[in-house]
Design a protein around this motif. Structure first.
Motif, short mmCIF file in Angstrom:
data_model
loop_
_atom_site.label_atom_id
_atom_site.label_comp_id
_atom_site.label_asym_id
_atom_site.label_seq_id
_atom_site.Cartn_x
_atom_site.Cartn_y
_atom_site.Cartn_z
N ASN A 224 -5.51 7.09 -2.25
CA ASN A 224 -4.47 7.25 -3.10
C ASN A 224 -3.45 8.13 -2.97
O ASN A 224 -2.25 7.91 -3.01
CB ASN A 224 -4.94 7.30 -4.42
CG ASN A 224 -5.67 6.01 -5.10
OD1 ASN A 224 -5.55 5.00 -4.73
ND2 ASN A 224 -6.64 6.05 -6.05
N HIS A 225 -3.94 9.36 -2.44
CA HIS A 225 -3.17 10.57 -2.27
C HIS A 225 -2.25 10.14 -0.96
O HIS A 225 -1.00 10.51 -0.90
CB HIS A 225 -3.98 11.67 -2.08
CG HIS A 225 -3.02 12.98 -1.84
ND1 HIS A 225 -2.70 13.27 -0.40
CD2 HIS A 225 -2.37 13.82 -2.47
CE1 HIS A 225 -1.98 14.49 -0.37
NE2 HIS A 225 -1.72 14.80 -1.56
N GLN A 227 -1.41 6.98 0.24
CA GLN A 227 -0.66 6.09 0.04
C GLN A 227 0.68 6.70 -0.86
O GLN A 227 2.12 6.15 -0.41
CB GLN A 227 -1.24 5.22 -0.66
CG GLN A 227 -2.07 4.40 -0.01
CD GLN A 227 -2.75 3.30 -1.07
OE1 GLN A 227 -2.67 2.93 -2.27
NE2 GLN A 227 -4.04 2.73 -0.59
N GLN A 228 0.42 7.59 -1.61
CA GLN A 228 1.63 8.23 -2.24
C GLN A 228 2.54 9.08 -1.72
O GLN A 228 3.68 8.96 -1.32
CB GLN A 228 1.24 9.34 -3.43
CG GLN A 228 2.18 9.68 -4.25
CD GLN A 228 1.70 10.68 -5.38
OE1 GLN A 228 0.45 10.90 -5.50
NE2 GLN A 228 2.48 11.31 -6.19
N HIS A 241 2.26 -2.11 -4.75
CA HIS A 241 1.25 -1.47 -5.35
C HIS A 241 -0.10 -1.57 -4.47
O HIS A 241 -0.46 -2.44 -4.23
CB HIS A 241 1.10 -1.84 -6.60
CG HIS A 241 -0.24 -1.27 -7.32
ND1 HIS A 241 0.32 0.00 -7.77
CD2 HIS A 241 -1.24 -1.29 -7.78
CE1 HIS A 241 -0.77 0.73 -8.67
NE2 HIS A 241 -1.73 -0.40 -8.49
N LYS A 243 -2.46 1.33 -4.89
CA LYS A 243 -3.25 2.26 -5.34
C LYS A 243 -4.59 1.37 -5.82
O LYS A 243 -4.59 0.66 -6.53
CB LYS A 243 -2.74 2.84 -6.57
CG LYS A 243 -3.75 4.10 -7.23
CD LYS A 243 -2.71 4.70 -8.32
CE LYS A 243 -3.61 5.78 -9.03
NZ LYS A 243 -2.95 6.19 -10.22
N ASP A 245 -7.69 1.19 -8.04
CA ASP A 245 -8.21 1.77 -9.35
C ASP A 245 -9.65 1.89 -9.56
O ASP A 245 -10.36 0.71 -9.33
CB ASP A 245 -7.59 0.54 -10.41
CG ASP A 245 -6.02 0.55 -10.69
OD1 ASP A 245 -5.42 1.51 -10.36
OD2 ASP A 245 -5.56 -0.70 -10.65
#
Length: 334
Positions: A224-225, A227-228, A241, A243, A245
Motif C-alpha cells: 500500500n505504501h 502504491q501511494q 484503486h 489499495k 484492504d
C-alpha cells in the motif's frame, strides 16, 4: 802585464805613430779594458741574480701545486652545489613562464573547462536518473497483485460469455451486443445469470481471503505504501484503486472535524447539495460550535488515537511501522 788586447793595441799604435802619445793610448786602453771588465762582472752578477730568481720562482711554482689545485677544486665543488640548488628556482621560473598563455590558449582552456563541467553535470544527472529508476523498480517490486476475480454481476457474466463465444470481434461491439441482450432477457434467464454471478462472488471472496492469509501485514503495508508513492510520482493513474484492504491492518484515527462531518452527513441535511457547497456549510457550522460542543468531538478523536496506537503495537510491534526494502519483501514472499 798587459793583456792580449792591450798588446794588440800597442802594436797598432806603434806602427807609423809617435811614441809620445803611447802612454795616453795605453791609459785609454787600460780604462776601456777596466770598463769592459766592470761591465762584464756586472753583467755576470745580474745574470746570477736573474738565474737565482728564476730558480726560486720555479721552485715556488712547483712545490705548492697540490694545495693550489685543491683550493680551486673545493671552490668549483661549492659553485656546482650552489648551481644545483639554484636549478629548482630556474624550473619554477620556467613553469611561471608557461602559465602565461595567449588569448587563443586561454579560450581553449576555458572551453575545455566548460566541457568538463558539463560532462560532470551530465554524469550526475544520469546517476540521479538511474537512482530514480532503481527506486521505481524497488517500489514496483513491493506492489502485490490480488488474484484475478471472476465476473460478479449478471451483466458481466453475459458479457464474458459473448467475448468467449465471439473471438476476434472488437470489444466495443460485443459490449453493445451484451447490453442489448441483457435488456431482452426474460426473468428466468436473468435469474440464471444472477446465480452464476453470486457463485462467482463467493469464489472471489474465498480466494481473496486465502491470498490475504498467505501474506503478512508487513507485506501488505509495504504494498500500500509503494502504491501511494507511485501515484504521487504519476506512475499509477489517478482514480485507480489498488489499495489492499486487510482487516488485520488498523484503520487510521479520524480527527475531531471528520467525526463532526460524519455525524452531520448521517442526519440527511445535505441531500441534493454538491460536495463543495456541503463542505462550505460544514466548515461554517464547525467554527460556530462552542468549546463544550467541540470538546465532544475532540474526546472521540483522542479515543481513536489511543485505539490506533494499541492496535498498531499489537500488529507491527510499533506505532510507526517502516516500509521494508524490496529484497526483504521478495525473500518473505518467496
Amino acid at each position: 802585464m798587459f793583456s792580449a788586447i792591450g798588446r794588440a793595441a800597442i802594436g797598432r799604435i806603434g806602427g807609423g805613430r809617435s811614441t809620445a802619445r803611447v802612454p795616453q793610448q795605453i791609459q785609454r786602453v787600460q780604462i776601456t779594458q777596466s770598463g769592459k771588465n766592470a761591465l762584464q762582472s756586472e753583467f755576470q752578477g745580474r745574470a746570477l741574480v736573474i738565474l737565482s730568481s728564476k730558480r726560486l720562482y720555479s721552485a715556488a711554482a712547483t712545490k705548492p701545486t697540490k694545495p693550489a689545485s685543491d683550493k680551486p677544486a673545493k671552490k668549483s665543488a661549492s659553485t656546482t652545489t650552489k648551481k644545483a640548488v639554484k636549478k629548482p628556482a630556474a624550473k619554477k621560473a620556467k613553469k611561471k613562464a608557461k602559465k602565461e598563455l595567449t588569448e587563443k590558449q586561454q579560450e581553449k582552456k576555458e572551453a575545455s573547462a566548460i566541457r568538463a563541467k558539463e560532462q560532470a553535470q551530465k554524469k550526475k544527472d544520469r546517476k540521479v536518473v538511474e537512482d530514480g529508476k532503481a527506486k521505481i523498480r524497488e517500489l514496483k517490486a513491493k506492489v502485490l497483485t490480488p488474484p484475478k476475480s471472476l465476473p460478479a454481476t449478471a451483466w458481466t457474466v453475459l458479457h464474458v460469455e459473448s467475448v468467449s463465444q465471439n473471438p476476434g470481434v472488437p470489444l466495443g461491439e460485443l459490449a453493445k451486443d451484451a447490453s442489448a441482450r441483457y435488456k431482452t432477457l426474460d426473468p428466468s434467464a436473468r435469474e440464471t445469470y444472477n446465480q452464476k454471478a453470486n457463485a462467482n462472488k463467493a469464489a472471489n471472496d474465498a480466494s481473496y481471503e486465502a491470498w490475504l492469509a498467505s501474506l503478512s501485514p508487513q507485506q501488505i503495508y509495504d504494498s500500500n505504501h509503494a502504491q501511494q508513492r507511485l501515484k504521487q510520482l504519476g506512475l499509477i493513474k489517478q482514480g485507480k484503486h489498488l489499495k489492499i484492504d486487510d482487516p488485520r491492518i488498523p484503520k487510521r484515527p479520524l480527527p475531531a472535524y471528520i467525526h463532526f462531518v460524519k455525524e452531520r452527513y448521517t442526519s440527511g441535511d445535505f441531500k441534493g447539495l454538491s460536495p463543495v457547497e456541503a463542505a462550505k456549510i460544514l466548515a461554517q457550522e464547525y467554527k460556530a460550535l462552542s468549546e463544550s460542543e467541540k470538546k465532544l468531538y475532540e474526546t472521540l478523536a483522542v479515543a481513536e488515537r489511543e485505539r490506533y496506537a494499541k492496535e498498531m503495537t499489537n500488529t507491527f510491534g510499533t506505532t510507526r511501522p517502516v516500509a521494508s526494502s524490496a529484497s526483504s519483501v521478495s525473500s518473505v514472499s518467496s
